[in-house]
Each structure stands twice: as structure tokens, then as C-alpha cells.
Scaffold this motif. Structure first.
Motif, PDB file in Angstrom:
ATOM      1  N   ALA A   1      30.887  60.746  10.764  1.00 51.98           N
ATOM      2  CA  ALA A   1      31.617  59.491  10.818  1.00 51.98           C
ATOM      3  C   ALA A   1      33.090  59.693  10.492  1.00 51.98           C
ATOM      4  N   GLY A   2      33.366  60.509   9.461  1.00 53.09           N
ATOM      5  CA  GLY A   2      34.739  60.682   8.990  1.00 53.09           C
ATOM      6  C   GLY A   2      35.619  61.259  10.086  1.00 53.09           C
ATOM      7  N   THR A   3      35.169  62.357  10.707  1.00 52.99           N
ATOM      8  CA  THR A   3      36.015  63.023  11.710  1.00 52.99           C
ATOM      9  C   THR A   3      36.218  62.115  12.915  1.00 52.99           C
ATOM     10  N   SER A   4      35.136  61.510  13.408  1.00 50.61           N
ATOM     11  CA  SER A   4      35.268  60.624  14.559  1.00 50.61           C
ATOM     12  C   SER A   4      36.253  59.497  14.257  1.00 50.61           C
ATOM     13  N   PHE A   5      36.131  58.954  13.055  1.00 53.83           N
ATOM     14  CA  PHE A   5      36.982  57.824  12.679  1.00 53.83           C
ATOM     15  C   PHE A   5      38.451  58.253  12.578  1.00 53.83           C
ATOM     16  N   LEU A   6      38.644  59.448  12.046  1.00 50.38           N
ATOM     17  CA  LEU A   6      40.007  59.962  11.910  1.00 50.38           C
ATOM     18  C   LEU A   6      40.683  60.101  13.278  1.00 50.38           C
ATOM     19  N   TRP A   7      39.966  60.675  14.231  1.00 52.45           N
ATOM     20  CA  TRP A   7      40.546  60.868  15.565  1.00 52.45           C
ATOM     21  C   TRP A   7      40.718  59.538  16.285  1.00 52.45           C
ATOM     22  N   HIS A   8      39.763  58.649  16.077  1.00 54.91           N
ATOM     23  CA  HIS A   8      39.896  57.304  16.647  1.00 54.91           C
ATOM     24  C   HIS A   8      41.156  56.642  16.089  1.00 54.91           C
ATOM     25  N   SER A   9      41.400  56.812  14.792  1.00 53.94           N
ATOM     26  CA  SER A   9      42.576  56.210  14.155  1.00 53.94           C
ATOM     27  C   SER A   9      43.851  56.794  14.749  1.00 53.94           C
ATOM     28  N   PHE A  10      43.852  58.102  14.956  1.00 51.54           N
ATOM     29  CA  PHE A  10      45.030  58.765  15.497  1.00 51.54           C
ATOM     30  C   PHE A  10      45.325  58.235  16.905  1.00 51.54           C
ATOM     31  N   PHE A  11      44.284  58.102  17.697  1.00 55.14           N
ATOM     32  CA  PHE A  11      44.472  57.607  19.063  1.00 55.14           C
ATOM     33  C   PHE A  11      45.027  56.184  19.048  1.00 55.14           C
ATOM     34  N   MET A  12      44.466  55.352  18.180  1.00 57.70           N
ATOM     35  CA  MET A  12      44.936  53.958  18.113  1.00 57.70           C
ATOM     36  C   MET A  12      46.400  53.902  17.675  1.00 57.70           C
ATOM     37  N   LEU A  13      46.758  54.809  16.787  1.00 57.93           N
ATOM     38  CA  LEU A  13      48.144  54.869  16.324  1.00 57.93           C
ATOM     39  C   LEU A  13      49.079  55.184  17.485  1.00 57.93           C
ATOM     40  N   LEU A  14      48.666  56.117  18.337  1.00 58.06           N
ATOM     41  CA  LEU A  14      49.486  56.452  19.505  1.00 58.06           C
ATOM     42  C   LEU A  14      49.628  55.244  20.436  1.00 58.06           C
ATOM     43  N   CYS A  15      48.502  54.558  20.686  1.00 59.20           N
ATOM     44  CA  CYS A  15      48.550  53.383  21.572  1.00 59.20           C
ATOM     45  C   CYS A  15      49.494  52.331  20.999  1.00 59.20           C
ATOM     46  N   ILE A  16      49.370  52.081  19.702  1.00 59.44           N
ATOM     47  CA  ILE A  16      50.213  51.068  19.059  1.00 59.44           C
ATOM     48  C   ILE A  16      51.685  51.484  19.161  1.00 59.44           C
ATOM     49  N   GLY A  17      51.944  52.758  18.893  1.00 60.46           N
ATOM     50  CA  GLY A  17      53.320  53.276  18.929  1.00 60.46           C
ATOM     51  C   GLY A  17      53.952  53.088  20.303  1.00 60.46           C
ATOM     52  N   ILE A  18      53.163  53.229  21.359  1.00 60.43           N
ATOM     53  CA  ILE A  18      53.722  53.093  22.712  1.00 60.43           C
ATOM     54  C   ILE A  18      53.882  51.621  23.093  1.00 60.43           C
ATOM     55  N   VAL A  19      52.853  50.829  22.845  1.00 59.17           N
ATOM     56  CA  VAL A  19      52.885  49.422  23.281  1.00 59.17           C
ATOM     57  C   VAL A  19      53.958  48.631  22.526  1.00 59.17           C
ATOM     58  N   ILE A  20      54.208  49.012  21.296  1.00 58.88           N
ATOM     59  CA  ILE A  20      55.216  48.298  20.494  1.00 58.88           C
ATOM     60  C   ILE A  20      56.611  48.451  21.118  1.00 58.88           C
ATOM     61  N   GLY A  21      56.800  49.537  21.876  1.00 61.14           N
ATOM     62  CA  GLY A  21      58.096  49.781  22.526  1.00 61.14           C
ATOM     63  C   GLY A  21      58.358  48.846  23.695  1.00 61.14           C
ATOM     64  N   GLY A  22      57.336  48.116  24.139  1.00 61.33           N
ATOM     65  CA  GLY A  22      57.529  47.158  25.239  1.00 61.33           C
ATOM     66  C   GLY A  22      57.247  47.758  26.605  1.00 61.33           C
TER      67      GLY A  22
END
Ligand code: PFF
Length: 457
Positions: A148-169
Motif C-alpha cells: 500500500a505504501g509504495t503504490s500510494f507514494l507513486w500515486h501521490s507523485f503522479f497527482m503532484l505532477l498533474c496538479i503542477g501542470i494544470v495549475i499553470g493553465g
């Protein structure tokens, strides 16, 4: 209309460059569906004949529906919920279609990002090399899925990337990153395909598996899966193309752009199929491994090829997932920006955060859905996948199609299509009769209600 829309454009984000829309929309379409799902379902349903049916489905269901979504989006200049309100009337029940899209986007991204996370985790596994016996390599995937921990960590990293891009408009976020990620993805895949074709002994077998139809292997189940996959892979049925269409310039031809996006999406799926099956046949493996084809079967083969092939492969998979992930997030975010007047940064952080949190359910494989809706002891991951792919997307697609074909004004449709000639009449006919029937069949099949299919006891 031109002046009217120019006014709207002043306040609304818009794709900048000539290729902005094409790159972003192909980015949305090309995703795990092309590189992970298409090869494995083609393997399961027997190859060539399935591919032909799939191509027909893209043409008859995917392409018209994509045009429909783009026309709705660009006409309304709005997120999916607002679009149905604007083009029909406020309070109209059609807006539920938009709602279905926003909720689907939320749910899909919550589990899509878990698989995307595995793809990124595998870049590092590939860097350190796959080694050991076949069972050990396959076992690594079980370990990842269940930790669970590793999957969740990578899922979090991916979501962070998506957020970082979408926030730019639109221009500085989504378009800018699509410009970098899409050409890179294409070049990596081209190299892997050439490797498969010319540097392995499996190239010819891969080509004949994919392109020599054996209709005896095709089942009704295969046909319906091809249909369902055709519109998942083109990001249809949940308002992603409505949203991306709303940022499209008025002078772009929706017909031409939709053809380009569908063509590129199909091309990439076929190229991925060639690259993957060349390896599969080179080492005499069976092509019908199912969902584990990429994360369990291929790594065993990568142990032979080395990191030069495996690392680019998982980078490719991660890039593909990222450009799709951002489009899923954009659908949800655009609703809060347009309808609730939130700032983009607030909407992206709050909704991205909510999806990340909700995604925990899918990342933690041992957590099961408390009620047995879809069979025994289902994990959340499979539950959301089945719920969205089999039910919500076909329903969303069907409603969108019925709306544009039977409810939207001719003036609005023609205004977006650009002419009222023969091609327009063909499109209208297909959207009125062919596409809805095909989508209804996918939906009934999802509900196990098709009279001519055997669903067992
Ligand atoms: N088209 C994406 C894929 O093939 O992986 C999945 C997807 C992305 C579906 C965005 C829907 C969507 F709105």
C-alpha cells in the motif's frame, strides 16, 4: 458569431499555437489505454480480426462522437455542465450529462493515477535491471500492487505532477507540457517499434498477429470490447473533449482536427502493439497474458533486452499517462472555475487534492468494496474501473450523442461544423442513428442485458 466568440475568447483560456489543440487533445487520447490496454485486449481477443473491428469502431463511433463533443464545447465556451445549460437552458436535465462527466473524470483519475504511478515506479526498477527467475520478476508486480505504501507514494507523485501542470493553465500548463511530452513520446515509441521490427526475430510474427485477421477467433464479446475501448481511448463520454474543445480557436476545422487526433491515437496504439508483440513473439511468450502483459510479462522479457529498451518503455508509458491525467483533472477543475468562479489555483489544489485523497482507496489493494456489487470481494480499483468504463462513459457518450443529434439547434451545429453540405448530413445521420445504437449496446453489455450474449448463471 465571429465577433460574439471573440468577446468570449478575451476572458477564456485558449490554445495558443497552431498545433496547441492537436497536441493537447492527442495527449489526452493517447494514454494507458493505448500502450497498456490496447495491446493486452488485442492479445486476449485474438489479434487481427479484433484490430479491424476496433478500427471500424473508431470510425463509426469514436470519430463522430469526438466531433460532437468538440462542437458542443466550442459552441458553449464552457465546461461540460455549463455547456449543456447554455446550449439548452438553465436547469435543463441535460446538464446531468455534464455532471456525469465531471464525476467520471474524478473517479477515473483516482485509479488511473495508481497505474500511472506503477509506470513511474517501473522506470526505476528498469534502471536497476530486471533480474532473477521469471517467477521472481512477475512477483515484483504482486509485491508493488500489494504494498500500500509504495503504490500510494507513486500515486501521490503522479497527482503532484498533474496538479503542477494544470495549475499553470491552458497555455502555460497543459499546452506547454504537451508540446514537450508528445513529441518525446512519439520518438521513443518510434525507436522501440523499429527495434521490435528490425532488431528482434519477433517483428514479422507481430505484424501478422496484428494485421492478419482470423475471424474465427473473434467473439461477440471481442466486438463489444472493441467498441467500448474505441471511445475510452479517444477520451470520450466524459466531457474531456467538450472541455478541450471550449479552448479551441474558431478558425480550426473540427472535422480535420478530430480526424487528426483519432488517426494519431490509433497510430500510436498500433505502434505500441508492434513494439510489444515483437518482444512477446521473440521470446515465444503467449500474447494473451491480459492486464499483466506490461507489468508482469514484459519485464521478464526486458531481463533479456536490458535497460536500453525497458527504461524508455516505462518513460513512454508515464508520459502517455501524464498527458491523459492532466485532461482528466482539467475537466473537474474547469467546472469549478466556470460555474463556481473559483480561481484556477484554488480549484486545482482543492480538487487535485481531493482526487489524490480519494485515490487512496484504489492504491491500497487490500481494501475491498464493502458491498458486493460487481461480484465477489472486489477491490476499489477494479470497482471504479468497471463502474466508469462499462457504465458511466457509455452512458455519458450516449446522452451527449442524443443531445447533439436531437436537441442542439441546427444553426449551432452547422456553425461549429462549418458547412451544411453532404458531409454534415452524413455526420448528422451517424450521430442520430448509428453511434447511439452502438453505445446502447455497449451499455447493455456492461449491464449484462444483451439478449444474444451468454452471461452465464
Ligand atoms: N484516453 C485515455 C487513454 O487511452 O488512456 C484515457 C482517458 C483520458 C479517458 C481522459 C477519458 C479522459 F477524459
Amino acid at each position: 458569431m465571429a465577433n460574439e466568440s471573440n468577446d468570449v475568447y478575451k476572458t477564456r483560456g485558449q490554445w495558443a499555437g497552431h498545433l496547441g489543440f492537436i497536441l493537447a487533445a492527442t495527449g489526452s487520447a493517447i494514454g494507458l489505454g493505448n500502450i497498456w490496454k490496447f495491446p493486452y485486449i488485442t492479445g486476449v481477443y485474438g489479434g487481427g480480426a479484433f484490430v479491424i473491428v476496433y478500427l471500424a469502431c473508431v470510425l463509426l463511433v469514436g470519430l463522430p462522437l469526438m466531433m460532437a463533443e468538440l462542437m458542443i464545447g466550442r459552441r458553449a465556451q464552457c465546461n461540460p455542465v455549463g455547456a449543456f445549460q447554455k446550449l439548452h437552458r438553465k436547469g435543463s436535465l441535460w446538464q446531468l450529462t455534464g455532471w456525469l462527466g465531471v464525476v467520471s473524470g474524478f473517479l477515473i483519475l483516482s485509479y488511473y493515477s495508481v497505474v500511472a504511478g506503477w509506470s513511474m515506479a517501473y522506470i526505476f526498477k528498469a534502471l536497476s535491471g530486471f533480474s532473477g527467475s521469471a517467477e521472481q520478476i512477475v512477483g515484483q508486480f504482486d509485491i508493488l500492487q500489494n504494498s500500500a505504501g509504495t503504490s500510494f507514494l507513486w500515486h501521490s507523485f503522479f497527482m503532484l505532477l498533474c496538479i503542477g501542470i494544470v495549475i499553470g493553465g491552458i497555455q502555460k500548463g497543459i499546452e506547454r507540457w504537451s508540446r514537450i511530452l508528445m513529441p518525446s513520446l512519439f520518438l521513443i515509441l518510434l525507436a522501440l517499434m523499429f527495434y521490435g521490427l528490425f532488431a528482434t526475430d519477433g517483428g514479422t510474427a507481430a505484424l501478422s498477429f496484428l494485421f492478419k485477421p482470423d475471424f474465427s477467433k473473434l467473439s461477440a464479446e471481442g466486438v463489444l470490447s472493441a467498441l467500448g475501448h474505441a471511445f475510452f481511448t479517444l477520451s470520450l463520454g466524459m466531457g474531456a473533449m467538450i472541455t478541450y474543445g471550449s479552448y479551441m480557436k474558431k478558425d480550426r476545422s473540427i472535422l480535420k482536427d478530430a480526424i487528426t487526433v483519432s488517426f494519431l491515437d490509433t497510430l500510436i496504439a498500433l505502434m505500441a502493439g508492434i513494439a510489444i508483440f515483437a518482444l512477446v513473439f521473440q521470446y515465444g511468450t503467449e500474447p494473451n497474458a491480459g492486464p499483466g502483459l506490461i507489468f508482469a510479462t514484459l519485464p521478464v522479457l526486458f531481463a533479456e533486452t536490458g535497460p536500453w529498451i525497458s527504461v524508455p518503455f516505462f518513460i513512454l508509458l508515464s508520459f502517455a499517462a501524464l498527458t491523459s491525467g492532466i485532461s482528466l483533472l482539467e475537466v473537474v477543475v474547469s467546472y469549478f472555475i466556470d460555474q463556481r468562479n473559483w480561481k484556477r489555483s484554488t480549484a486545482t489544489l482543492v480538487l487535485g487534492g481531493a482526487i489524490w485523497f480519494f485515490g487512496m482507496l484504489s492504491a491500497v489493494a487490500v481494501w475491498k468494496v464493502p458491498v458486493n456489487i460487481l461480484g465477489e470481494n472486489q477491490g476499489f480499483f477494479a470497482f471504479f474501473d468497471v463502474l466508469t468504463t462499462n457504465y458511466m462513459l457509455p452512458l455519458g457518450g450516449l446522452l451527449t450523442c442524443l443531445f447533439i443529434a436531437w436537441r442542439m439547434k441546427d444553426k449551432d451545429r452547422i456553425g461549429e461544423f462549418g458547412s451544411s453540405g453532404k458531409l454534415y448530413s452524413v455526420l448528422k445521420f451517424v450521430l442520430r442513428f448509428i453511434t447511439p445504437i452502438a453505445l446502447l449496446m455497449v451499455l447493455l453489455h456492461g449491464l449484462e442485458l444483451l439478449p444474444f450474449m451468454d452471461y452465464g448463471p
